[in-house]
Scaffold this motif. Structure first.
Motif, PDB file in Angstrom:
ATOM      1  N   UNK A  76       0.871  -1.068  -0.161  1.00  0.00           N
ATOM      2  CA  UNK A  76       0.009   0.097  -0.106  1.00  0.00           C
ATOM      3  C   UNK A  76       0.691   1.379  -0.108  1.00  0.00           C
ATOM      4  N   UNK A  77       1.880   1.395   0.828  1.00  0.00           N
ATOM      5  CA  UNK A  77       2.646   2.134   0.827  1.00  0.00           C
ATOM      6  C   UNK A  77       3.586   2.473  -0.547  1.00  0.00           C
ATOM      7  N   UNK A  78       4.192   1.387  -1.131  1.00  0.00           N
ATOM      8  CA  UNK A  78       4.421   1.947  -2.026  1.00  0.00           C
ATOM      9  C   UNK A  78       3.530   3.033  -3.229  1.00  0.00           C
ATOM     10  N   UNK A  79       2.084   2.067  -3.557  1.00  0.00           N
ATOM     11  CA  UNK A  79       1.212   3.041  -4.096  1.00  0.00           C
ATOM     12  C   UNK A  79       1.238   4.379  -3.347  1.00  0.00           C
ATOM     13  N   UNK A  80       1.092   4.784  -2.398  1.00  0.00           N
ATOM     14  CA  UNK A  80       1.298   6.064  -2.279  1.00  0.00           C
ATOM     15  C   UNK A  80       2.336   6.637  -2.618  1.00  0.00           C
ATOM     16  N   UNK A  81       3.550   6.049  -2.735  1.00  0.00           N
ATOM     17  CA  UNK A  81       4.797   6.810  -2.435  1.00  0.00           C
ATOM     18  C   UNK A  81       4.257   7.686  -3.915  1.00  0.00           C
ATOM     19  N   UNK A  82       4.665   6.556  -4.676  1.00  0.00           N
ATOM     20  CA  UNK A  82       4.374   6.957  -5.999  1.00  0.00           C
ATOM     21  C   UNK A  82       3.454   8.002  -6.465  1.00  0.00           C
ATOM     22  N   UNK A 130      17.047   7.335 -18.032  1.00  0.00           N
ATOM     23  CA  UNK A 130      17.255   8.232 -16.296  1.00  0.00           C
ATOM     24  C   UNK A 130      16.860   6.639 -14.869  1.00  0.00           C
ATOM     25  N   UNK A 131      16.851   6.462 -14.591  1.00  0.00           N
ATOM     26  CA  UNK A 131      16.895   5.888 -12.867  1.00  0.00           C
ATOM     27  C   UNK A 131      16.359   6.914 -12.135  1.00  0.00           C
ATOM     28  N   UNK A 132      15.599   6.190 -11.260  1.00  0.00           N
ATOM     29  CA  UNK A 132      14.779   6.879 -10.350  1.00  0.00           C
ATOM     30  C   UNK A 132      15.577   7.315  -9.626  1.00  0.00           C
ATOM     31  N   UNK A 133      15.378   8.328  -8.462  1.00  0.00           N
ATOM     32  CA  UNK A 133      16.540   8.114  -7.295  1.00  0.00           C
ATOM     33  C   UNK A 133      15.651   7.551  -6.790  1.00  0.00           C
ATOM     34  N   UNK A 134      17.137   6.948  -5.402  1.00  0.00           N
ATOM     35  CA  UNK A 134      16.718   5.707  -4.566  1.00  0.00           C
ATOM     36  C   UNK A 134      16.492   7.563  -3.041  1.00  0.00           C
ATOM     37  N   UNK A 135      15.682   6.692  -2.495  1.00  0.00           N
ATOM     38  CA  UNK A 135      15.442   8.108  -0.939  1.00  0.00           C
ATOM     39  C   UNK A 135      17.281   8.001  -0.330  1.00  0.00           C
ATOM     40  N   UNK A 136      17.270   9.136  -0.122  1.00  0.00           N
ATOM     41  CA  UNK A 136      18.619   8.932   0.697  1.00  0.00           C
ATOM     42  C   UNK A 136      18.444   8.849   1.752  1.00  0.00           C
ATOM     43  N   UNK A 137      19.616   8.609   2.131  1.00  0.00           N
ATOM     44  CA  UNK A 137      19.696   7.251   3.665  1.00  0.00           C
ATOM     45  C   UNK A 137      20.374   8.796   4.358  1.00  0.00           C
ATOM     46  N   UNK A 138      20.808   8.262   6.307  1.00  0.00           N
ATOM     47  CA  UNK A 138      21.311   9.174   6.954  1.00  0.00           C
ATOM     48  C   UNK A 138      22.503   8.902   6.330  1.00  0.00           C
TER      49      UNK A 138
END
Ligand code: SF4
Length: 146
Positions: A76-82, A130-138
């Protein structure tokens, strides 16, 4: 406590431009002598700064992350993130928050054209490889895993 086992020196109530209210710092001397400083701190001369949400928001964030252990919740969260990513793209790159016309029909037409433009730009980026940018990590995350 940081991944090198050092305790923060002080907690300072302040606000950044974004309105985030709490910052804690590690001792300048400690961070300057740290063997993993380059992987941890961006600025050459300053100690590590961390920003936290107020307690209630931080607790809600942790609770939401804990809930995402469930695979159904992850889907569910993957859909929301998109969806949120698409809206954010529209707002930042295509002025989605500003209506250029008056009236429901013209506004609706603007939204359809904006959606079309987003799709065209994304299609061109995809065709360019182009590749999707990955979420930044701390910076702390890989240090903690090491
Ligand atoms: S540089 Fe980072 S890991 Fe090293 S002491 Fe400072 S906060 Fe800890």
């Amino acid at each position: 406590m940081c991944p090198q086992g050092q305790e923060s020196e002080r907690w300072q109530a302040t606000k950044r431009k974004t309105g985030q209210p709490m910052i804690t710092t590690f001792a300048e001397k400690t961070c300057q002598q740290c063997p993993v400083r380059r992987e941890c701190v961006k600025v050459e001369t300053r100690p590590k700064l961390l920003t936290f949400q107020p307690q209630a928001q931080q607790d809600a964030l942790h609770a939401a992350r804990d809930a995402l252990v469930d695979p159904d919740a992850q889907r569910r969260y993957q859909r929301r993130a998109g969806i949120e990513g698409t809206l954010s793209h529209g707002v930042r790159a295509f002025g989605l928050r500003h209506c250029r016309y008056r009236g429901v029909q013209k506004t609706s037409l603007q939204h359809v054209l904006t959606a079309l433009a987003i799709n065209v730009v994304r299609l061109c980026a995809w065709l360019d490889g182009d590749q999707p940018v990955r979420t930044r990590r701390s910076r702390f995350a890989p240090l903690r895993a090491a």
